[in-house]
Design an enzyme around this catalytic site. Structure first.
Site, mmCIF file in Angstrom:
data_model
loop_
_atom_site.group_PDB
_atom_site.id
_atom_site.type_symbol
_atom_site.label_atom_id
_atom_site.label_comp_id
_atom_site.label_asym_id
_atom_site.label_seq_id
_atom_site.Cartn_x
_atom_site.Cartn_y
_atom_site.Cartn_z
ATOM 1 N N ARG A 107 0.883 -1.170 0.000
ATOM 2 C CA ARG A 107 0.000 0.000 0.000
ATOM 3 C C ARG A 107 0.918 1.217 0.000
ATOM 4 N NH1 ARG A 107 -5.383 1.235 1.891
ATOM 5 N NH2 ARG A 107 -5.514 3.288 2.863
ATOM 6 N N HIS A 134 -7.205 1.369 -6.625
ATOM 7 C CA HIS A 134 -7.467 0.594 -5.403
ATOM 8 C C HIS A 134 -8.251 -0.665 -5.793
ATOM 9 C CE1 HIS A 134 -7.803 -0.381 -1.334
ATOM 10 N NE2 HIS A 134 -8.565 0.592 -0.872
ATOM 11 N N GLN A 137 -10.260 -3.058 -3.210
ATOM 12 C CA GLN A 137 -11.522 -2.504 -2.726
ATOM 13 C C GLN A 137 -12.652 -2.801 -3.702
ATOM 14 O OE1 GLN A 137 -12.383 -0.665 0.254
ATOM 15 N NE2 GLN A 137 -14.325 -1.349 -0.609
ATOM 16 N N ASP A 218 -16.990 8.549 -1.853
ATOM 17 C CA ASP A 218 -15.779 8.365 -1.068
ATOM 18 C C ASP A 218 -15.513 9.678 -0.335
ATOM 19 O OD1 ASP A 218 -13.486 7.274 -0.006
ATOM 20 O OD2 ASP A 218 -12.362 7.210 -1.885
ATOM 21 N N CYS A 259 -16.230 3.166 0.699
ATOM 22 C CA CYS A 259 -15.152 2.245 1.080
ATOM 23 C C CYS A 259 -14.627 2.490 2.488
ATOM 24 C CB CYS A 259 -14.022 2.301 0.059
ATOM 25 S SG CYS A 259 -13.128 3.877 0.005
ATOM 26 N N ARG A 287 -13.777 -7.131 2.140
ATOM 27 C CA ARG A 287 -12.357 -6.961 1.841
ATOM 28 C C ARG A 287 -11.595 -8.232 2.252
ATOM 29 N NH1 ARG A 287 -10.036 -1.897 1.653
ATOM 30 N NH2 ARG A 287 -8.113 -3.092 1.302
#
Length: 301
Positions: A107, A134, A137, A218, A259, A287
Site C-alpha cells: 500500500r 485501489h 476494494q 468516497d 469504502c 475486503r
C-alpha cells in the site's frame, strides 16, 4: 507467478474466478469464530509481507486476518521501517524480500513504486492501494453487490464526488465486468483522461442517480490534504453529497457503498450510511474474503 496489480491488467475470466472463489471462501466460514482456521490452510508454511507506506485500518486488518485464517504468517512493515527508494533501491528491496517471503502486498503512494516492486520481485505482488488505483476494494465491492442484488453485468453504477483512485478502479471494473458507470462531480475533480471512454459524465447528481442500481461515494479529503485544500473540496463537492433526497432518485432496491473511512454528514449523511440502502459494513467485511481469494489466485499458477 501472478501479480494482482490492477483490475484492467487482469483478464476478465480470472477476475470472475476470484469473485466466485471469494464467495465460496465466505460461505465456508459462515458461523465460525473469526480466529478459527480455514479447513484447507492454503497458506500454511507461507510468509506474507504487508508493506504500508500509507496508514491503513481495513487493508491492514483484513490482509493480516486473512493470512492467519489461511494458516500463514505476516510480516508488517511501514515505509519508515524500509525507507523505500530513499536508501536501498526499490528493485533491490524487491529482490531481497523475495528471498524471505512468499507474497508481497504493498500500500503505497506512487504507482511506479508498486510496478518496480513487481518488476523485480520473484514472488507475487498485490496492489493494496496507490494514488492511482485501489483494485482490492473494488473486488470487494463487486462481491458485495452481487451477494445482495445478483450479477452486476448491465447494471447502472453512479459515482458521486471526486474522480479519485477508487473511482479509477471502478472505471476499470466497468469494462471488465460489463456494467454502466456514471460519474457526477465538479469539472475540477474529473477523473484522469486515461479513463476516458470507460464511463459517462452527468453533472446534475439527481439526473445521474435516476434509475441507479448502486450509488457510490468516497471521502472528500485525504488525510494528507492541507486545510486550504479541505475547504476548497467542501465548497466544490457540497452539491454532490449522497443524502436521502438523492437516493430517492435511485431504484427502490439500489445499494449505497462507501469504502470507508467516512466523514459522516460530509460526502454522505448518516441517514444514508445507516439506512436501508447501505451495505457499507458488508463491503468492509468483504475486503477479507476478496483478498483471501486474490492471495489464493496469486499463488495458484
Amino acid at each position: 507467478m501472478q501479480h494482482f496489480l490492477d483490475i484492467h491488467t487482469t483478464a476478465q475470466s480470472e477476475l470472475r474466478k476470484i469473485i466466485d472463489s471469494a464467495r465460496d471462501i465466505k460461505n465456508a466460514r459462515a458461523g465460525r469464530p473469526k480466529g478459527a482456521p480455514d479447513d484447507d490452510q492454503f497458506l500454511a508454511g507461507h510468509m506474507v509481507a504487508l508493506i504500508f507506506e500509507k496508514p491503513s485500518t481495513r487493508t491492514r486488518v483484513s490482509f493480516d486476518v486473512g493470512v492467519r485464517q489461511m494458516g500463514g504468517q505476516t510480516m508488517v512493515l511501514s515505509g519508515t521501517d524500509m525507507q523505500l527508494g530513499h536508501g536501498e533501491t526499490i528493485a533491490d528491496t524487491a529482490r531481497v524480500l523475495s528471498r524471505y517471503v512468499d507474497l508481497i502486498m504493498m500500500r503505497t503512494f506512487e504507482e511506479d513504486t508498486l510496478t518496480e516492486m513487481a518488476e523485480y520481485a520473484t514472488v507475487p505482488v498485490i496492489n493494496g492501494l496507490t494514488n492511482r488505483t485501489h483494485p482490492c476494494q473494488i473486488m470487494a465491492d463487486i462481491l458485495t453487490f452481487e451477494e445482495h442484488n445478483g450479477p452486476i453485468k448491465g447494471k447502472k453504477v453512479v459515482w458521486s464526488g471526486d474522480g479519485n483512485n477508487v473511482f479509477a478502479s471502478f472505471a476499470h471494473a466497468a469494462k471488465q465486468f460489463d456494467f454502466d458507470l456514471v460519474f457526477t462531480g465538479p469539472p475540477p475533480l474529473d477523473p484522469e483522461p486515461a479513463l476516458d471512454g470507460l464511463y459517462t459524465i452527468e453533472r446534475n447528481p439527481q439526473v445521474a442517480v435516476d434509475g441507479a442500481d448502486l450509488v457510490v461515494t468516497d471521502t472528500w479529503v485525504s488525510m494528507h490534504d492541507p486545510q486550504s485544500a479541505r475547504e476548497r473540496r467542501h465548497n466544490q463537492l457540497r452539491g454532490y453529497q449522497v443524502n436521502k433526497e438523492l437516493m430517492d432518485h435511485a431504484k427502490d432496491d439500489a445499494l449505497f457503498m462507501h469504502c470507508l473511512p467516512a466523514h459522516r454528514d460530509d460526502e454522505a449523511t448518516s441517514e444514508v450510511m445507516d439506512g436501508p440502502h447501505s451495505v457499507i459494513f458488508d463491503e468492509a467485511e468483504n475486503r477479507l474474503h476478496a483478498q483471501k481469494a486474490i492471495m489464493r489466485w496469486c499463488l495458484s499458477s
